[in-house]
Design an enzyme around this catalytic site. Structure first.
Site, PDB file in Angstrom:
ATOM      1  N   HIS A 369     -67.846-120.553 110.515  1.00 41.88           N
ATOM      2  CA  HIS A 369     -68.660-119.630 109.920  1.00 41.88           C
ATOM      3  C   HIS A 369     -68.578-120.329 108.388  1.00 41.88           C
ATOM      4  CE1 HIS A 369     -69.996-115.877 111.989  1.00 41.88           C
ATOM      5  NE2 HIS A 369     -69.194-116.618 113.014  1.00 41.88           N
ATOM      6  N   SER A 386     -77.689-117.796 109.919  1.00 40.34           N
ATOM      7  CA  SER A 386     -77.078-117.544 108.490  1.00 40.34           C
ATOM      8  C   SER A 386     -77.896-117.517 107.286  1.00 40.34           C
ATOM      9  CB  SER A 386     -76.017-118.502 108.601  1.00 40.34           C
ATOM     10  OG  SER A 386     -74.889-118.221 109.352  1.00 40.34           O
ATOM     11  N   GLN A 390     -78.063-114.341 104.830  1.00 41.81           N
ATOM     12  CA  GLN A 390     -77.514-114.356 103.366  1.00 41.81           C
ATOM     13  C   GLN A 390     -78.726-113.919 102.551  1.00 41.81           C
ATOM     14  OE1 GLN A 390     -74.880-117.121 102.004  1.00 41.81           O
ATOM     15  NE2 GLN A 390     -73.797-117.341 104.082  1.00 41.81           N
TER      16      GLN A 390
END
Length: 470
Positions: A369, A386, A390
């Site tokens: 991650h 991701s 985010q």
């Protein structure tokens, strides 16, 4: 590849909107089984007399012999019971499950069914047991049932129900007939699609509980009040669910020789009167329900997860746990089935593999991650998942001071625990992420390792929910 053939989940907690015509709150579907003249009998070239669903307690087949009492009970259904039920329901859209050889021996009853506008579905060639039939024999029976039904009724059946079926029945019926629905299931309150006979087949499930057959079994009804009460309670429960926005189907099963008896017919009449007092009740044939459902809820396109080959499965789900396709590979080897063909099912399978992995393997998932708002994010090198996660939490719009704070916390966290700070950003805001960072950074490593693993599973769950919703 291990695959479990039963679907133990169905619609689960996400029930599709039935949207019955005119905003109906419930669909009431009544079936009249016409079996009289198609039951086991040496006159019909069967090995023994009938022993199923009659007034005779503990009835057993009589090999090679006719059974006068049994025959006369079935004859009551065709001679008297049918006409009593016809009088009650002649103005109501219902479905007849017609055994082909029984219909062949009932021209007057058949005309009455057609004059009433009832749907006549196929109930097989003969009212006999199929569980021990070889597939080729059962296939031949289905073909002959369709042929004879078409000849006697004047048109091919659009619905099928064997009843005393085998494990091959649904596949064989789907292969042999162009059926709008098959009813050999008791698994739901709504229609649903299955893969059967090499195609998508709609199932309109039937009932064993709202069924007058329970007058002919030991664990059943002993008087009409019990049947009436059960029908009313079933109706009231489903009607209330419809009022709350989740309309269902009430399926009711009747037999001429059972419900046609006067004391039972009166109970049916009282139940029908109760239904009629409510607004928004759609009395429909199974054919009407099937056509409505197929139009509104066509079968899903593409292979379901449990039907995918390994390469496709890993390509679809290998990214749910960050940079760890081995988890999807392990999940593919589990005992998957239709119950896993949804976000919760795939998440459970992936999580099982992750939870069963060694600490070193799980650590590898954690270290895969990225840091939150770290250097990879700044360089645009995050995975698509991701990046979107985010961005959704506003981590792509940090001030210089905020970015410096995140980078400092990231460095401290990794130095203390040996893996990056992980949190399901979709469950959080920028401020709640920072609060969790400060709260968790001083945990001992074991506590934080467990929390990070939980967060990894949650991230995968959210990704799967979004994937299945798209």
């Amino acid at each position: 590849m291990k695959r479990y053939p039963r679907d133990m989940t169905g619609y689960g907690g996400t029930v599709p909107a039935a949207q019955w015509p005119n905003g109906a709150k419930i669909a009431v579907q009544i079936v009249l089984n016409y079996e009289e003249g198609g039951e086991n009998n040496i006159l019909h070239d069967d090995a023994a007399s009938e022993a199923f669903l009659s007034e005779i307690t503990g009835a057993a087949p009589w090999p090679g012999q006719r059974h006068w009492n049994m025959e006369s009970i079935y004859e009551y259904g065709s001679r008297a019971g049918f006409w009593r039920v016809h009088n009650l329901l002649k103005d109501t859209p219902i479905t007849v499950y017609g055994v082909a050889t029984a219909l062949m021996r009932a021209p007057q009853q058949l005309k009455a069914m057609k004059d009433a506008g009832w749907e006549i579905a196929s109930h097989g060639l003969k009212w006999i047991e199929h569980k021990d039939m070889e597939p080729q024999e059962e296939r031949a029976h289905i073909r002959e049932a369709i042929r004879l039904h078409t000849e006697v009724v004047g048109e091919a059946p659009r619905g099928w129900y064997t009843g005393r079926c085998s494990m091959n029945t649904v596949d064989l019926a789907a292969e042999e007939g162009d059926f709008a629905y098959i009813a050999d299931s008791y698994a739901d309150d709504l229609p649903y699609w299955v893969r059967a006979g090499g195609k998508n087949q709609l199932i309109v499930p039937y009932t064993m509980d709202c069924n007058d057959m329970r007058f002919a079994i030991q664990a059943g009804y002993t008087n009409g009040d019990q049947f009436e009460s059960y029908l009313k309670d079933s109706f009231d429960m489903l009607y209330a669910e419809g009022v709350e926005g989740e309309p269902k189907m009430l399926s009711i099963g009747l037999h001429c020789r059972l419900i046609g008896r006067p004391g039972r017919a009166m109970a049916l009449k009282r139940a029908l009167d109760h239904f009629a007092k409510h607004d928004g009740v759609w009395f429909a044939t199974r054919e009407q329900i099937a056509d409505h459902w197929a139009s509104l809820h066509p079968p899903a396109e593409g292979a379901a997860p449990s039907e995918m080959d390994r390469e496709t499965f890993v390509a679809e789900f290998g990214g749910m746990f960050e940079h760890s396709p081995w988890i999807a590979e392990g999940a593919f080897d589990l005992e998957l089935g239709a119950t896993h063909d949804n976000a919760a099912g795939i998440h459970n399978a992936l999580s099982r593999v992750f939870r069963s992995a060694s600490e070193e393997q799980r650590l590898g998932v954690l270290t895969a991650h990225p840091d939150l708002a770290g250097k990879l994010a700044a360089a645009g090198r995050l995975t698509k998942e991701s990046t979107l996660e985010q961005k959704g939490a506003g981590l792509d719009l940090l001030t210089d001071e905020e970015r410096e704070t995140f980078q400092k916390l990231n460095a401290e966290y990794v130095e203390r625990h040996g893996f990056p700070f992980i949190i399901a950003v979709k469950d959080n805001t920028k401020s709640s992420i920072l609060e969790a960072f400060h709260r968790r950074i001083n945990n001992d490593r074991d506590t934080e390792f467990s929390e990070a693993c939980r967060q990894v599973e949650r991230i995968a769950e959210l990704r799967l929910i979004e994937k299945f919703a798209s």
